[in-house]
Design a protein around this motif. Structure first.
Motif, PDB file in Angstrom:
ATOM      1  N   ALA A 156       0.842  -1.194   0.000  1.00 51.52           N
ATOM      2  CA  ALA A 156       0.000   0.000   0.000  1.00 51.52           C
ATOM      3  C   ALA A 156       0.876   1.242   0.000  1.00 51.52           C
ATOM      4  CB  ALA A 156      -0.926   0.012   1.210  1.00 51.52           C
ATOM      5  N   VAL A 157       0.388   2.277  -0.654  1.00 52.49           N
ATOM      6  CA  VAL A 157       1.021   3.590  -0.609  1.00 52.49           C
ATOM      7  C   VAL A 157      -0.001   4.571  -0.050  1.00 52.49           C
ATOM      8  CG1 VAL A 157       1.930   5.518  -1.976  1.00 52.49           C
ATOM      9  CG2 VAL A 157       2.598   3.170  -2.528  1.00 52.49           C
ATOM     10  N   VAL A 158       0.407   5.307   0.971  1.00 52.18           N
ATOM     11  CA  VAL A 158      -0.427   6.363   1.540  1.00 52.18           C
ATOM     12  C   VAL A 158       0.168   7.688   1.100  1.00 52.18           C
ATOM     13  CG1 VAL A 158      -1.302   7.443   3.644  1.00 52.18           C
ATOM     14  CG2 VAL A 158      -1.094   4.951   3.511  1.00 52.18           C
ATOM     15  N   VAL A 159      -0.630   8.508   0.435  1.00 46.54           N
ATOM     16  CA  VAL A 159      -0.163   9.794  -0.075  1.00 46.54           C
ATOM     17  C   VAL A 159      -0.647  10.886   0.862  1.00 46.54           C
ATOM     18  CG1 VAL A 159      -0.156  11.383  -2.027  1.00 46.54           C
ATOM     19  CG2 VAL A 159      -0.245   8.899  -2.422  1.00 46.54           C
ATOM     20  N   TYR A 170       0.041   3.869   9.624  1.00 45.99           N
ATOM     21  CA  TYR A 170       0.306   3.047  10.813  1.00 45.99           C
ATOM     22  C   TYR A 170      -0.706   1.905  10.901  1.00 45.99           C
ATOM     23  CZ  TYR A 170       1.275   1.941  15.733  1.00 45.99           C
ATOM     24  OH  TYR A 170       1.606   1.294  16.908  1.00 45.99           O
ATOM     25  N   GLY A 171      -1.984   2.216  10.643  1.00 44.11           N
ATOM     26  CA  GLY A 171      -3.016   1.196  10.733  1.00 44.11           C
ATOM     27  C   GLY A 171      -2.861   0.104   9.695  1.00 44.11           C
ATOM     28  N   LEU A 172      -2.545   0.480   8.445  1.00 46.59           N
ATOM     29  CA  LEU A 172      -2.366  -0.524   7.403  1.00 46.59           C
ATOM     30  C   LEU A 172      -1.146  -1.399   7.673  1.00 46.59           C
ATOM     31  CD1 LEU A 172      -3.240   1.637   4.275  1.00 46.59           C
ATOM     32  CD2 LEU A 172      -4.621  -0.195   5.268  1.00 46.59           C
ATOM     33  N   ALA A 173      -0.079  -0.804   8.202  1.00 42.64           N
ATOM     34  CA  ALA A 173       1.094  -1.598   8.571  1.00 42.64           C
ATOM     35  C   ALA A 173       0.724  -2.599   9.659  1.00 42.64           C
ATOM     36  CB  ALA A 173       2.228  -0.686   9.036  1.00 42.64           C
ATOM     37  N   GLY A 174      -0.136  -2.176  10.573  1.00 41.87           N
ATOM     38  CA  GLY A 174      -0.587  -3.081  11.625  1.00 41.87           C
ATOM     39  C   GLY A 174      -1.389  -4.243  11.091  1.00 41.87           C
ATOM     40  N   ARG A 175      -1.982  -4.081   9.922  1.00 41.78           N
ATOM     41  CA  ARG A 175      -2.713  -5.188   9.280  1.00 41.78           C
ATOM     42  C   ARG A 175      -1.784  -6.117   8.512  1.00 41.78           C
ATOM     43  NH1 ARG A 175      -8.225  -5.371   8.635  1.00 41.78           N
ATOM     44  NH2 ARG A 175      -9.437  -3.591   9.392  1.00 41.78           N
ATOM     45  N   LEU A 177       0.390  -5.109   5.959  1.00 44.08           N
ATOM     46  CA  LEU A 177       0.746  -4.674   4.611  1.00 44.08           C
ATOM     47  C   LEU A 177       2.114  -4.002   4.609  1.00 44.08           C
ATOM     48  CD1 LEU A 177      -2.449  -4.925   4.491  1.00 44.08           C
ATOM     49  CD2 LEU A 177      -2.337  -3.220   2.666  1.00 44.08           C
ATOM     50  N   ASP A 178       2.758  -4.063   3.472  1.00 46.11           N
ATOM     51  CA  ASP A 178       4.007  -3.327   3.245  1.00 46.11           C
ATOM     52  C   ASP A 178       3.601  -1.910   2.837  1.00 46.11           C
ATOM     53  OD1 ASP A 178       6.375  -2.246   2.385  1.00 46.11           O
ATOM     54  OD2 ASP A 178       7.008  -4.000   1.253  1.00 46.11           O
ATOM     55  N   VAL A 179       3.837  -0.931   3.707  1.00 45.98           N
ATOM     56  CA  VAL A 179       3.280   0.405   3.532  1.00 45.98           C
ATOM     57  C   VAL A 179       4.396   1.430   3.308  1.00 45.98           C
ATOM     58  CG1 VAL A 179       1.840   2.219   4.538  1.00 45.98           C
ATOM     59  CG2 VAL A 179       1.337  -0.178   5.019  1.00 45.98           C
ATOM     60  N   THR A 180       4.166   2.315   2.335  1.00 44.85           N
ATOM     61  CA  THR A 180       5.053   3.456   2.113  1.00 44.85           C
ATOM     62  C   THR A 180       4.231   4.733   2.243  1.00 44.85           C
ATOM     63  OG1 THR A 180       6.455   2.216   0.577  1.00 44.85           O
ATOM     64  CG2 THR A 180       6.613   4.619   0.519  1.00 44.85           C
ATOM     65  N   LEU A 181       4.721   5.650   3.067  1.00 47.72           N
ATOM     66  CA  LEU A 181       4.084   6.955   3.240  1.00 47.72           C
ATOM     67  C   LEU A 181       4.830   7.970   2.392  1.00 47.72           C
ATOM     68  CD1 LEU A 181       2.042   8.782   4.772  1.00 47.72           C
ATOM     69  CD2 LEU A 181       3.797   9.091   6.518  1.00 47.72           C
ATOM     70  N   VAL A 182       4.135   8.600   1.461  1.00 48.18           N
ATOM     71  CA  VAL A 182       4.732   9.582   0.557  1.00 48.18           C
ATOM     72  C   VAL A 182       4.227  10.962   0.948  1.00 48.18           C
ATOM     73  CG1 VAL A 182       4.920  10.348  -1.832  1.00 48.18           C
ATOM     74  CG2 VAL A 182       4.879   7.898  -1.305  1.00 48.18           C
ATOM     75  N   ASP A 183       5.163  11.870   1.208  1.00 46.79           N
ATOM     76  CA  ASP A 183       4.779  13.203   1.679  1.00 46.79           C
ATOM     77  C   ASP A 183       5.729  14.243   1.093  1.00 46.79           C
ATOM     78  OD1 ASP A 183       3.522  15.217   3.119  1.00 46.79           O
ATOM     79  OD2 ASP A 183       4.757  14.918   4.894  1.00 46.79           O
ATOM     80  N   LEU A 246      -2.984  -0.986  -3.386  1.00 43.82           N
ATOM     81  CA  LEU A 246      -3.884  -0.116  -2.633  1.00 43.82           C
ATOM     82  C   LEU A 246      -3.201   1.227  -2.447  1.00 43.82           C
ATOM     83  CD1 LEU A 246      -6.302   0.560  -0.762  1.00 43.82           C
ATOM     84  CD2 LEU A 246      -5.049  -0.560   1.095  1.00 43.82           C
ATOM     85  N   VAL A 247      -3.897   2.288  -2.798  1.00 44.60           N
ATOM     86  CA  VAL A 247      -3.401   3.645  -2.597  1.00 44.60           C
ATOM     87  C   VAL A 247      -4.456   4.409  -1.799  1.00 44.60           C
ATOM     88  CG1 VAL A 247      -2.723   5.825  -3.672  1.00 44.60           C
ATOM     89  CG2 VAL A 247      -2.030   3.648  -4.710  1.00 44.60           C
TER      90      VAL A 247
END
Length: 550
Positions: A156-159, A170-175, A177-183, A246-247
């Motif tokens: 997942a990528v969170v923009v 944080y929540g998706l990582a807790g599920r 998923l491999d999560v990247t936060l892009v800011d 998932l984005v």
């Protein structure tokens, strides 16, 4: 008996702020108003603040619903949108064609998710089109879609690195998923945190399994077969591709102002209102919550919207054309005081509605504006990752003469604390990585507790009782704040129990505890269990602790 014609109030919006206004009106005088609520969503009011908890799997969808206000003079129309305002006829036309006349109109239309157009998110007509797997997080349906998408997605990528983006990542990582936060900002939560504090938060996110890519933004969303497969960040002609099924877009909000603008009301970023929350173009039209733009600006926090709802309810009560006669507070059936609104001189202790209203009625508009302290506390809901900011804080803060700031920057321990004091009180604070100090600073800020002569003690030493569980509720002081979102103390909860509440749900209905960020739910349930064990065997009416100060 004094007779009066109820004021017709139309509320456009049945979200957290619109429904709170109706509750405030009913608690003050259930017969003084005829209220019609138009809610675009088909659901009963729900706690939008807890949507990120739903995404994280910490809260079920059913648990975030809020009590809907009912009554003989309240009509709530769900799934009905307001489409036009006729200010001359003083009426609102809804999507079903019905016309609702009003004496006063309240716009609580909220806001919609901001989506920045980029390749992959635009249709052939240039309009924004979200492909499969790309979701904003603004509504209950959005949260459900995101949770469903986690079943078949591993990346997942969170923009967006604001509060919502941090909570979602944080929540998706807790599920799992491999999560990247892009800011695009140098560090997460740049609106609330300076660079040092943001760096400590970024390290905490990495420790929770979130990759943080600061200082960059998506240049393209890669789509195959109508579904997103990745996000390109960096230069348009190159950059790096982050694989994702998932984005989640958490790139801010845009106030819903269209219906106001169509009616000839002044709009800017939001619906322009004065300190009294009325439109400068029409004194009968008000705006509250995310859609409103008051003179002091808006932070988009629910506590701010709730405070506006309370102030507007007080203002509308002043418009009720009735004689100042004691009979207006008389129950027609019993001849005694109305159960929901009892005053101290009626021979009984005041009702919960009056007690809480009295304690909270401290923010009134003045020539210099409205004191909003206590409505501007930002708290991240991300499990053990503690982040709290309030008042004077953040990289964009302009120091004011007379302010003094002290800070503790300890990146090795994952901790950053800054306290800003002026005139002997705390006027701002930032706390990352230390929940106990954050609770103490929040209490000192919201209650204007005098600070130590040396403010450095604020960084480590508890300054007053906090809402954290004591070894036993018996040892909690009566004025310990349990629900900071609504200013509810242990004393208020005890009184609510004495007034007849017998469960956490009934306590929530009577005091509004747990209806904000939800972090006090465990404490409220614990207090309910303790009260059930200690009060039901005796006579609660014999116990009269002193009225707490919130």
């Amino acid at each position: 008996m004094t007779l009066h014609v109820p004021l017709k109030i139309v509320v456009v919006g049945n979200g957290m702020v619109g429904s709170r206004l109706v509750d405030e009106l009913v608690r003050r005088d259930a017969e003084a108003f005829d209220v019609t609520v138009l809610g675009a969503e088909p659901y009963e009011p729900y706690n939008r603040v807890l949507l990120s908890d739903v995404v994280a799997g910490r809260t079920e969808v059913a648990a975030i619903s809020m009590p809907e206000v009912t009554g003989e003079h309240v009509a709530v129309l769900r799934g009905v949108t307001a489409v036009a305002i006729d200010r001359t006829a003083r009426s609102v036309t809804d999507s079903a064609g019905a016309v609702h006349p009003y004496d006063h109109l309240v716009l609580a239309t909220g806001s919609q998710a901001r989506v920045f157009p980029a390749p992959g998110l635009r249709g052939d007509d240039g309009a924004v089109r979200l492909p499969g797997g790309v979701h904003a997080l603004r509504t209950l349906d959005d949260a459900r879609d995101i949770v469903a998408a986690t079943v078949n997605s591993t990346r997942a990528v969170v923009v967006g690195g604001g509060v919502l983006g941090v909570e979602a990542a944080y929540g998706l990582a807790g599920r799992g998923l491999d999560v990247t936060l892009v800011d695009p900002a140098p560090a997460p939560m740049s609106r609330q945190l300076d660079r040092d504090a943001g760096a400590v938060l970024a390290d905490g996110l990495r420790g929770a399994g979130v990759s943080v890519r600061s200082g960059t933004r998506p240049s393209e969303y890669l789509v195959a077969g109508g579904r997103v497969v990745g996000v390109r960040v960096g230069d348009d002609d190159g950059g790096e591709v982050l694989a994702a099924g998932l984005v989640v877009l958490a790139t801010g909000t845009v106030p819903e102002t269209g219906i106001a603008a169509d009616a000839g009301l002044s709009t800017d970023r939001g619906i322009v209102v004065g300190h009294d929350l009325a439109s400068p173009d029409d004194a009968r039209v008000f705006a509250i919550g995310d859609c409103a733009q008051p003179p002091q600006g808006s932070r988009g926090l629910v506590a701010e919207g709730w405070d506006q709802a309370r102030r507007l309810a007080e203002h509308l009560m002043s418009r009720v054309a009735v004689h100042a006669d004691a009979s207006r507070f008389t129950d027609r059936a019993t001849g005694g005081p109305r159960e929901h609104l009892r005053f101290p001189d009626a021979g009984r202790r005041p009702s919960m509605a009056v007690r809480l209203g009295t304690l909270l009625a401290t923010r009134a508009p003045t020539d210099s504006g409205v004191d909003t302290r206590g409505t501007d506390v930002v708290k991240v809901k991300a499990g053990a990752l503690s982040v709290v900011s309030m008042g004077a804080c953040g990289a964009g803060r302009t120091p004011v003469p007379g302010e003094r700031a002290v800070r503790l920057h300890d990146p090795t321990a994952g901790r950053f604390v800054e306290a800003v004091v002026a005139d002997g009180v705390l006027v701002g604070a930032t706390c990352v990585g230390d929940a106990r100090v954050a609770a103490d600073l929040t209490a000192a800020y919201t209650r204007r507790t005098p600070v130590p002569v040396d403010p450095a003690f604020l960084l480590l030493t508890p300054v007053m009782p906090s809402a954290e569980p004591a070894t036993s509720p018996e040892h909690m002081p009566d004025d310990a704040t349990v629900c900071r979102c609504n200013g509810v103390t242990k004393h208020d909860i005890t009184r609510c129990w004495d007034d007849g509440a017998r469960s956490a749900e009934e306590i929530a209905a009577g005091t509004r505890a747990t209806t904000g960020c939800g972090s006090c739910s465990e404490a409220v349930c614990g207090l309910a269990d303790w009260l059930a064990a200690t009060r039901d065997g005796g006579d609660p009416a014999d116990e009269e602790p002193a009225l707490a100060t919130v």
